[in-house]
Design an enzyme around this catalytic site. Structure first.
Site, PDB file in Angstrom:
ATOM      1  N   ASP B  39       0.833  -1.208   0.000  1.00 32.39           N
ATOM      2  CA  ASP B  39       0.000   0.000   0.000  1.00 32.39           C
ATOM      3  C   ASP B  39       0.867   1.258   0.000  1.00 32.39           C
ATOM      4  O   ASP B  39       1.948   1.268  -0.596  1.00 32.39           O
ATOM      5  CB  ASP B  39      -0.925  -0.037   1.232  1.00 32.39           C
ATOM      6  CG  ASP B  39      -2.273   0.595   0.959  1.00 32.39           C
ATOM      7  OD1 ASP B  39      -2.317   1.825   0.860  1.00 32.39           O
ATOM      8  OD2 ASP B  39      -3.276  -0.137   0.846  1.00 32.39           O
ATOM      9  N   HIS B  79      -3.694   5.717   3.688  1.00 29.82           N
ATOM     10  CA  HIS B  79      -4.483   4.526   3.356  1.00 29.82           C
ATOM     11  C   HIS B  79      -3.887   3.243   3.945  1.00 29.82           C
ATOM     12  O   HIS B  79      -4.616   2.407   4.488  1.00 29.82           O
ATOM     13  CB  HIS B  79      -4.570   4.423   1.830  1.00 29.82           C
ATOM     14  CG  HIS B  79      -5.538   3.399   1.360  1.00 29.82           C
ATOM     15  ND1 HIS B  79      -5.166   2.096   1.152  1.00 29.82           N
ATOM     16  CD2 HIS B  79      -6.861   3.473   1.075  1.00 29.82           C
ATOM     17  CE1 HIS B  79      -6.226   1.417   0.738  1.00 29.82           C
ATOM     18  NE2 HIS B  79      -7.268   2.232   0.683  1.00 29.82           N
ATOM     19  N   ASN B 163     -14.852  -0.630  -7.112  1.00 28.15           N
ATOM     20  CA  ASN B 163     -16.254  -0.188  -7.118  1.00 28.15           C
ATOM     21  C   ASN B 163     -16.716   0.174  -8.516  1.00 28.15           C
ATOM     22  O   ASN B 163     -17.872   0.506  -8.713  1.00 28.15           O
ATOM     23  CB  ASN B 163     -16.420   1.088  -6.274  1.00 28.15           C
ATOM     24  CG  ASN B 163     -16.369   0.776  -4.810  1.00 28.15           C
ATOM     25  OD1 ASN B 163     -15.331   0.396  -4.299  1.00 28.15           O
ATOM     26  ND2 ASN B 163     -17.495   0.918  -4.144  1.00 28.15           N
ATOM     27  N   SER B 224     -11.553  -1.025  -0.153  1.00 28.89           N
ATOM     28  CA  SER B 224     -10.206  -1.057   0.419  1.00 28.89           C
ATOM     29  C   SER B 224     -10.242  -1.413   1.899  1.00 28.89           C
ATOM     30  O   SER B 224      -9.289  -1.956   2.428  1.00 28.89           O
ATOM     31  CB  SER B 224      -9.575   0.320   0.360  1.00 28.89           C
ATOM     32  OG  SER B 224      -9.422   0.768  -0.919  1.00 28.89           O
TER      33      SER B 224
END
Lengths: 304, 265
Positions: B39, B79, B163, B224
């Site tokens: 990430d 994130h 998505n 996520s």
């Protein structure tokens, strides 16, 4: 100095309409404008070399020049803003923006925005990987943050510049041909805080709006390339630096997709050249692959 | 689920023993399980993550190749920290390994995360959290190969679905990894499994409160954040059954989700 014919020579495959505005009704308004306006632009660009222009005349010419320079991109950015307005209303938000790539290092810049601080946002840069937009750009994953917060985030820096208060954000990638080319963002809700967080259904809606917006962004990037090319060619000191254009065309030719298509075309030609039976067999096999693919595509990804 | 000794009993009987999954994983903490998070990096200084990040590396391009160096640059976006926070909440004793591939200049998105995944397989991390994906068709084949390598190496790859209304890789590869989509559920143990769907697992991913940069927290929505919930559950399972293969882990998740479904009904 290069002429439109020179541009055509450089680009190879550009339609004749580019230079033959005299074709009367056969050329589109767009192509006619392209022919007429570069002449204006050329004239205007020369003005700095001449003496004796009074200020109003210079300003008038400057405005004309800017209009001409934007002839390719302006309709696209206007459409983008319209789509942002429509989609933001759907999301019960007044603030939306589109960020696009800026250079090759993963940086972003605001291309289009609507809302209270729209004008201040345009051309603000987002360093690679910074903020929600930077993450969405590099990861390709949409996300929503219900409490952007007050700490030393990227958004607080932007907010300090614009005087706006970002509380909530929904960001979704803009993809064209499988590549992430930008980010679509919606900020806050209409009315006063506290705001209801963006819902998963709204994330899906944003992803649906992202598709036509991505097409416009892609068209904008191509148009901008031609606009920049036009400006360079028409400027006296252009000296014909067409590196970026060649690079762009090279990328198109070198893309894996293009290479695969060429390989496939060559393979088909080879098989078809071996005789009637091979030709029929090849055609039937390809048709059955299409049928199989059609039936497979009934498994819809729209449910995600 | 226990290791099945080699005996002379028939294949069928031996096979069925695999599905006798005890409930002890529910009280497990992920002890001894290595988890890689590919990430934006992890802020190991965040109070929720103190002492939990065993090592951090960062991608760098050298002579057109991606290499990994030890990293102390933390998290560039927040994130990775968010994902790590979710995992640490479910499996607080798991060892987290940060593989930073996002935010490095000059790295293409697909190239970076392919290299990150390859690094994790080489390091034999037991569970790999991939809350990213690519829609570039040219990565389809190399990713497929890498995931097969992960599967054969016993690394369990968990990926977030996209998505977007078109498939992203690797989340649509169903055989060699576990793919996850968000649900409005809030209990991490109450996840779902939808056999036959492109994305099989559902887990909490709506308004999840989790660590962020600057020792802060954020309320986040996205697939996520569903992905690390399943990673946390797998770490619990693997603490109790370290010999589990990716195939068995998927079977176990399926069995637990069936229980959840039964309970919810």
């Amino acid at each position: 100095m290069r002429t439109p014919a020179g541009i055509q020579k450089c680009l190879g495959s550009v339609n004749d309409e580019w230079q033959s505005g005299s074709r009367g009704g056969s050329g589109s308004n767009f192509s006619r404008a392209m022919v007429e306006n570069p002449q204006k632009l050329r004239k205007n660009l020369k003005m700095t070399e001449s003496d004796g222009y009074d200020l109003p005349e210079r300003l008038k010419r400057l405005v004309e020049t800017i209009d001409i320079a934007n002839i390719f991109t302006e309709p696209l950015t206007r459409s983008l803003a319209t789509l942002l307005e429509i989609s933001a209303a759907e999301m019960n938000s007044d603030e939306a923006s589109v960020l696009i790539r800026d250079g090759d290092e993963g940086d972003l810049r605001f291309l289009s925005a609507i809302g209270k601080v729209a004008e201040q946002l345009i051309n603000i840069k987002v360093p690679a990987g910074k903020g929600i937009a930077g993450f969405v750009m590099s990861s390709g994953q949409p996300m929503a943050v219900a409490d952007v917060g007050e700490e030393t985030s990227f958004y607080s820096e932007v907010d300090r510049t614009t005087g706006y208060s970002t509380q909530m954000i929904l960001a979704t990638p803009l993809s064209h041909n499988g590549e992430v080319i930008g980010v679509l963002e919606y900020i806050n809700r209409r009315g006063d805080p506290p705001f209801e967080p963006f819902t998963p259904a709204e994330m899906d809606r944003a992803a649906a709006f992202a598709m036509p917006i991505a097409s416009l962004v892609n068209a904008y990037e191509s148009a901008k390339l031609f606009r920049d090319l036009g400006e360079k060619i028409l400027a006296d000191d252009s000296a014909g630096d067409l590196g970026p254009v060649r690079e762009w065309l090279g990328e198109l030719r070198d893309s894996a997709e293009h290479r695969e298509m060429m390989d496939l075309a060559m393979l088909i030609r080879e098989v078809a050249g071996r005789g009637e039976a091979e030709r029929i067999l090849c055609k039937e096999m390809l048709e059955s692959i299409v049928r199989y693919s059609d039936s497979k595509s009934e498994i819809s990804f729209l449910t995600l | 689920m226990a290791t099945v000794p080699e005996t002379d009993i028939g294949m069928f009987e031996r096979g069925t023993r695999y599905l006798q999954l005890a409930d002890d994983w529910r009280s497990a903490t992920g002890r001894g399980v290595s988890i890689a998070i590919v990430d934006s990096g992890i802020d190991a200084e965040h109070p929720d993550l103190a002492g939990k990040v065993a090592a951090s590396v960062e991608a760098r391009v050298e002579n057109k190749r991606v290499v990994f160096d030890p990293s102390n640059s933390g998290d560039s976006a927040g994130h990775g920290t968010a994902c790590a926070g979710i995992i640490a909440k479910i499996s607080p004793d798991a060892q987290l390994f940060s593989v930073k591939v996002l935010g490095a200049a000059g790295l293409g998105d697909g190239q970076a995360f392919l290299a990150g995944l390859e690094y994790c397989i080489k390091e034999r991390y037991r569970v790999i959290n991939l809350s990213l994906g690519t829609t570039k068709p040219q990565f389809f084949s190399p990713l497929h190969d890498l995931l097969d390598r992960a599967y054969q190496a016993g690394c369990i790859v968990v990926a977030a679905a996209n998505n977007l209304p078109h498939p992203s890789f690797p989340s649509v590869f169903s055989s060699s990894l576990i793919s996850v989509i968000k649900s409005g559920e809030t209990d991490p143990l109450n996840f779902g499994f939808h056999f036959g769907e492109v994305i099989e697992l559902t887990a909490p991913g709506v308004n999840v409160r989790t660590p962020w940069l600057d020792k802060g927290y954020r309320t986040l929505t996205g697939n996520s954040f569903a992905c690390p919930h399943i990673v946390g559950i797998i770490a619990r399972l693997m603490e109790k059954h370290p010999e589990m293969t990716p195939f068995q882990v998927k079977s176990a998740l399926y069995a637990i989700a069936r229980d959840n479904q039964y309970r919810n009904a």
